[in-house]
Design a protein around this motif. Structure first.
Motif, mmCIF file in Angstrom:
data_model
loop_
_atom_site.group_PDB
_atom_site.id
_atom_site.type_symbol
_atom_site.label_atom_id
_atom_site.label_comp_id
_atom_site.label_asym_id
_atom_site.label_seq_id
_atom_site.Cartn_x
_atom_site.Cartn_y
_atom_site.Cartn_z
ATOM 1 N N MET A 129 0.817 -1.203 0.000
ATOM 2 C CA MET A 129 0.000 0.000 0.000
ATOM 3 C C MET A 129 0.860 1.266 0.000
ATOM 4 N N ARG A 130 1.929 1.272 0.786
ATOM 5 C CA ARG A 130 2.716 2.495 0.923
ATOM 6 C C ARG A 130 3.422 2.920 -0.363
ATOM 7 N N PRO A 131 4.087 1.998 -1.091
ATOM 8 C CA PRO A 131 4.666 2.404 -2.377
ATOM 9 C C PRO A 131 3.601 2.876 -3.380
ATOM 10 N N MET A 132 2.394 2.322 -3.279
ATOM 11 C CA MET A 132 1.315 2.761 -4.171
ATOM 12 C C MET A 132 1.003 4.237 -3.953
ATOM 13 N N PHE A 133 1.032 4.675 -2.704
ATOM 14 C CA PHE A 133 0.814 6.096 -2.418
ATOM 15 C C PHE A 133 1.900 6.947 -3.068
ATOM 16 N N VAL A 134 3.142 6.483 -3.009
ATOM 17 C CA VAL A 134 4.254 7.218 -3.625
ATOM 18 C C VAL A 134 3.992 7.410 -5.120
ATOM 19 N N PHE A 135 3.674 6.325 -5.815
ATOM 20 C CA PHE A 135 3.489 6.385 -7.268
ATOM 21 C C PHE A 135 2.243 7.175 -7.664
ATOM 22 N N LEU A 136 1.133 6.957 -6.984
ATOM 23 C CA LEU A 136 -0.104 7.630 -7.366
ATOM 24 C C LEU A 136 -0.030 9.138 -7.122
ATOM 25 N N VAL A 137 0.569 9.531 -6.008
ATOM 26 C CA VAL A 137 0.721 10.967 -5.726
ATOM 27 C C VAL A 137 1.624 11.617 -6.763
ATOM 28 N N SER A 138 2.742 10.966 -7.073
ATOM 29 C CA SER A 138 3.670 11.545 -8.056
ATOM 30 C C SER A 138 3.006 11.682 -9.422
ATOM 31 N N LYS A 139 2.206 10.687 -9.811
ATOM 32 C CA LYS A 139 1.539 10.746 -11.113
ATOM 33 C C LYS A 139 0.415 11.776 -11.125
ATOM 34 N N MET A 140 -0.294 11.913 -10.027
ATOM 35 C CA MET A 140 -1.364 12.920 -9.969
ATOM 36 C C MET A 140 -0.786 14.326 -10.116
ATOM 37 N N ILE A 141 0.337 14.571 -9.470
ATOM 38 C CA ILE A 141 0.929 15.912 -9.493
ATOM 39 C C ILE A 141 1.628 16.203 -10.819
ATOM 40 N N SER A 142 2.265 15.193 -11.395
ATOM 41 C CA SER A 142 3.051 15.417 -12.623
ATOM 42 C C SER A 142 2.252 15.196 -13.896
ATOM 43 N N GLY A 143 1.016 14.719 -13.770
ATOM 44 C CA GLY A 143 0.223 14.438 -14.966
ATOM 45 C C GLY A 143 0.535 13.078 -15.573
ATOM 46 N N GLY A 144 1.003 12.163 -14.739
ATOM 47 C CA GLY A 144 1.225 10.801 -15.220
ATOM 48 C C GLY A 144 2.673 10.396 -15.342
ATOM 49 N N GLU A 145 3.587 11.303 -15.022
ATOM 50 C CA GLU A 145 5.011 11.004 -15.169
ATOM 51 C C GLU A 145 5.622 10.595 -13.827
ATOM 52 N N VAL A 146 6.523 9.618 -13.880
ATOM 53 C CA VAL A 146 7.362 9.296 -12.728
ATOM 54 C C VAL A 146 8.805 9.262 -13.207
ATOM 55 N N ASN A 147 9.742 9.310 -12.266
ATOM 56 C CA ASN A 147 11.157 9.271 -12.646
ATOM 57 C C ASN A 147 11.900 8.300 -11.732
ATOM 58 N N GLU A 148 13.198 8.243 -11.903
ATOM 59 C CA GLU A 148 13.995 7.311 -11.101
ATOM 60 C C GLU A 148 13.913 7.633 -9.613
ATOM 61 N N ARG A 149 13.784 8.931 -9.301
ATOM 62 C CA ARG A 149 13.662 9.323 -7.892
ATOM 63 C C ARG A 149 12.387 8.742 -7.276
ATOM 64 N N THR A 150 11.330 8.675 -8.064
ATOM 65 C CA THR A 150 10.072 8.122 -7.565
ATOM 66 C C THR A 150 10.256 6.652 -7.213
ATOM 67 N N TYR A 151 10.911 5.916 -8.106
ATOM 68 C CA TYR A 151 11.150 4.485 -7.852
ATOM 69 C C TYR A 151 12.044 4.284 -6.630
ATOM 70 N N ARG A 152 13.063 5.118 -6.508
ATOM 71 C CA ARG A 152 13.961 4.993 -5.352
ATOM 72 C C ARG A 152 13.219 5.341 -4.062
ATOM 73 N N GLY A 153 12.396 6.371 -4.122
ATOM 74 C CA GLY A 153 11.619 6.760 -2.942
ATOM 75 C C GLY A 153 10.699 5.639 -2.485
ATOM 76 N N ALA A 154 10.018 5.000 -3.440
ATOM 77 C CA ALA A 154 9.117 3.895 -3.109
ATOM 78 C C ALA A 154 9.897 2.713 -2.531
#
Length: 278
Positions: A1-26
């Motif tokens: 559940m927790r990594p899902m929050f990381v990815f969904l929040v990043s995509k909501m704010i960026s308009g669907g984009e994630v980067n390597e920092r997002t993956y590392r953060g999760a």
């Protein structure tokens, strides 16, 4: 559940984009969370974790502490190696607050003098701070220095508060829920339904409740009587009301963002926190 929050929040704010920092953060969040669970099982002397034997049950406390330390350092080094110091700060603050929350709960459990405000502070630090870190990490990974970071931190904190109160309610449920009743009472944990009841009953009943939790928490019949009294006194109804208040506050923060599939998924996750069966 927790990594899902990381990815969904990043995509909501960026308009669907994630980067390597997002993956590392999760990844860091999952490593840190697992480390805290391993250490929690040592602190709580628990032999089970998610239906399996805990590490301390299989290999004793020394190995469990070392494994927890290893996972913690692995997560921190992942951030340091790539220079994600802004993400590292968010995670480090969360780990500090989780430790403070655990210590505060242990301190207050000795005298059972937890007020509602102290209870909220304990669950904010112990449970909500990690979900808050997930959401602020997701925002920070794609929008550093933006005001979204604080907004999403508050969003995650509110979800975490609702999540813990839902856990409290399980202790007063039945076998269909999947968790044995009375576990928190047996462990002398002061949860919201019990705190509300203690603060809203006669002096005689208050004395009986505190005595039951403190000195008769292993007596199945007495624990069952405590659960029954909490239910009759409106403790569960009050906790449900507070839980929904936190949920509504979380959804109101989301309402500030444009509609998207990612926002809808986050709304569904908020609903899941309230509706989950275990």
């Amino acid at each position: 559940m927790r990594p899902m929050f990381v990815f969904l929040v990043s995509k909501m704010i960026s308009g669907g984009e994630v980067n390597e920092r997002t993956y590392r953060g999760a990844s860091v969040i999952e490593l840190i969370h697992t480390a805290t669970l391993v250490h929690d099982d040592v602190v709580d002397d628990s032999n089970r974790r998610r239906g399996f034997f805990s590490i301390n049950a299989l290999w004793k406390n020394k190995i469990a502490v070392l494994v927890g330390d290893y996972l913690l350092s692995k997560g921190l080094l992942l951030s340091i190696d790539y220079g994600d110091f802004d993400l590292l700060r968010i995670i480090s603050v969360a780990v500090r607050e989780m430790s403070e929350g655990e210590l505060l709960q242990i301190e207050k459990a000795r005298s059972l003098d937890i007020t509602e405000d102290i209870y909220y502070e304990i669950i904010r630090q112990k449970t909500a701070t990690l979900i808050a870190a997930c959401c602020s990490l997701g925002a920070c990974s794609v929008a550093p220095d933006s005001e979204d970071i604080q907004k999403m931190k508050k969003f995650g904190e509110l979800i975490g508060m609702a999540f813990q109160i839902k856990d409290d309610l399980f202790d007063y449920g039945d076998t269909a829920i999947g968790k044995p009743t009375g576990i928190d009472i047996k462990e002398q944990k002061m949860t919201l339904p019990l705190i509300y009841t203690i603060n809203n009953c006669t002096k005689e009943k208050k004395k009986w409740l505190i005595n039951s939790v403190k000195n008769h928490n292993k007596d199945k019949k007495r624990v069952k009587e405590v659960i029954g009294f909490v239910k009759e006194s409106g403790g569960l109804d009050y906790a449900v009301t507070v839980m929904y208040r936190f949920k509504d506050e979380a959804l109101s923060i989301l309402s500030e963002y444009p509609d998207s599939d990612y926002k809808s998924s986050l709304e569904l996750m908020v609903e899941y926190v309230i509706d989950r069966k275990k």
